[in-house]
Design an enzyme around this catalytic site. Structure first.
Site, PDB file in Angstrom:
ATOM      1  N   ASP A 103     -26.868 -12.878 -20.311  1.00  0.00           N
ATOM      2  CA  ASP A 103     -25.701 -13.220 -21.129  1.00  0.00           C
ATOM      3  C   ASP A 103     -26.034 -13.184 -22.620  1.00  0.00           C
ATOM      4  OD1 ASP A 103     -27.341 -15.545 -21.130  1.00  0.00           O
ATOM      5  OD2 ASP A 103     -25.619 -16.750 -21.761  1.00  0.00           O
ATOM      6  N   ASP A 140     -31.395 -14.008 -15.641  1.00  0.00           N
ATOM      7  CA  ASP A 140     -31.528 -15.056 -16.631  1.00  0.00           C
ATOM      8  C   ASP A 140     -30.874 -16.302 -16.010  1.00  0.00           C
ATOM      9  OD1 ASP A 140     -31.787 -16.301 -19.226  1.00  0.00           O
ATOM     10  OD2 ASP A 140     -29.629 -16.032 -19.397  1.00  0.00           O
ATOM     11  N   SER A 176     -36.384 -16.530 -17.225  1.00  0.00           N
ATOM     12  CA  SER A 176     -35.763 -17.417 -18.217  1.00  0.00           C
ATOM     13  C   SER A 176     -36.755 -17.836 -19.290  1.00  0.00           C
ATOM     14  CB  SER A 176     -35.238 -18.674 -17.506  1.00  0.00           C
ATOM     15  OG  SER A 176     -34.867 -19.649 -18.455  1.00  0.00           O
ATOM     16  N   THR A 214     -25.234 -23.825 -18.477  1.00  0.00           N
ATOM     17  CA  THR A 214     -26.008 -24.692 -19.378  1.00  0.00           C
ATOM     18  C   THR A 214     -26.024 -24.192 -20.818  1.00  0.00           C
ATOM     19  OG1 THR A 214     -27.865 -23.452 -18.530  1.00  0.00           O
ATOM     20  CG2 THR A 214     -27.634 -25.706 -17.730  1.00  0.00           C
ATOM     21  N   GLY A 248     -30.951 -17.009 -25.214  1.00  0.00           N
ATOM     22  CA  GLY A 248     -32.063 -16.261 -24.635  1.00  0.00           C
ATOM     23  C   GLY A 248     -33.370 -16.413 -25.389  1.00  0.00           C
TER      24      GLY A 248
END
Ligand code: BG6
Ligand code: MG
Length: 215
Positions: free
Chosen positions: A170, A9, A114, A17, A46
């Protein structure tokens, strides 16, 4: 495991960011007259831009029509783009470069997986683009995490089966996506948030290729 590829990711794993996404969403919530906390923000990590907006608006009890929603998403993105336009290579998170280079030396393929439509510009401005063999971003998928589409596409473009790839995430939605796709996954952040991952580390300095092969 027979480790052949790693899918990362971007926001909050490779670059710092996630804080800018949060700042821009919080600013939008404030303009709409409600507070949006860091805890609320976990559910947005996400998740695609429009799906994030839906979650934020439901927190605020706001039900706009489709046209207003487009305008609100564009407003948030404009602030976000302003925030990342000042990004420097030192906003690459600790351990990212070392790990990516070590993977290259071992012949293990690397991909970005991503949800962000801004991923390409971030990779270019930080000079990270060339460290990835495959880049799948929000412009190339139709289903947001926790759907595994982004990671499955990444594995497919590396020509690797999911069982030979490790996903780094994350976000709760990203961990769910990795599990749904049949990948091993490393949570980057707090165990209380990312408990479903195979292993949770505070940042990319805390993982070795040997540990990954033992997953
Ligand atoms: C993800 C972020 O990587 O990208 C989310 O974790 C974000 O917070 C999503 O909403 C979409 O990003 P963008 O840049 O297309 O709005
Ligand atoms: Mg993230």
């Amino acid at each position: 495991m027979d480790l052949r590829g790693c899918i990362f990711d971007l926001d909050g794993v490779i670059v710092d960011t996630a804080k800018y996404h949060f700042q821009a969403w919080r600013r939008l919530a404030r303009e709409l007259g409600f507070e949006f906390t860091m805890e609320d923000n976990e559910a947005l990590k996400g998740v695609s831009r429009m799906a994030s907006l839906d979650i934020l608006l439901s927190r605020g009890g706001i039900v706009p029509d489709a046209k207003e929603k487009e305008e609100l998403a564009a407003r948030k993105n404009k602030w976000y783009v302003e925030l990342i336009s000042g990004m420097k290579p030192d906003e690459i998170l600790p351990g990212s470069l070392r790990l990516l280079k070590a993977l290259r030396r071992e012949g293990i393929l690397t991909a970005i997986g991503s949800a962000s439509k801004n991923a390409g510009s971030i990779l270019n401005s930080t000079g990270l683009h060339d460290l990835f063999d495959v880049i799948i971003d929000g412009n190339r998928i139709s289903r947001a995490k926790p759907d595994p589409e982004v990671f499955l596409k990444g594995a497919e473009e590396m020509r690797l089966p999911p069982q030979t790839c490790v996903v780094f995430e994350d976000a709760q939605a990203g961990i769910e996506a990795a599990i749904a796709g049949g990948f091993k996954c490393v949570g980057v952040g707090l165990p209380e948030v990312l408990g479903r991952a195979d292993i949770v580390i505070p940042d990319l300095r805390k993982i070795s290729i040997k540990q990954m092969r033992n997953l």
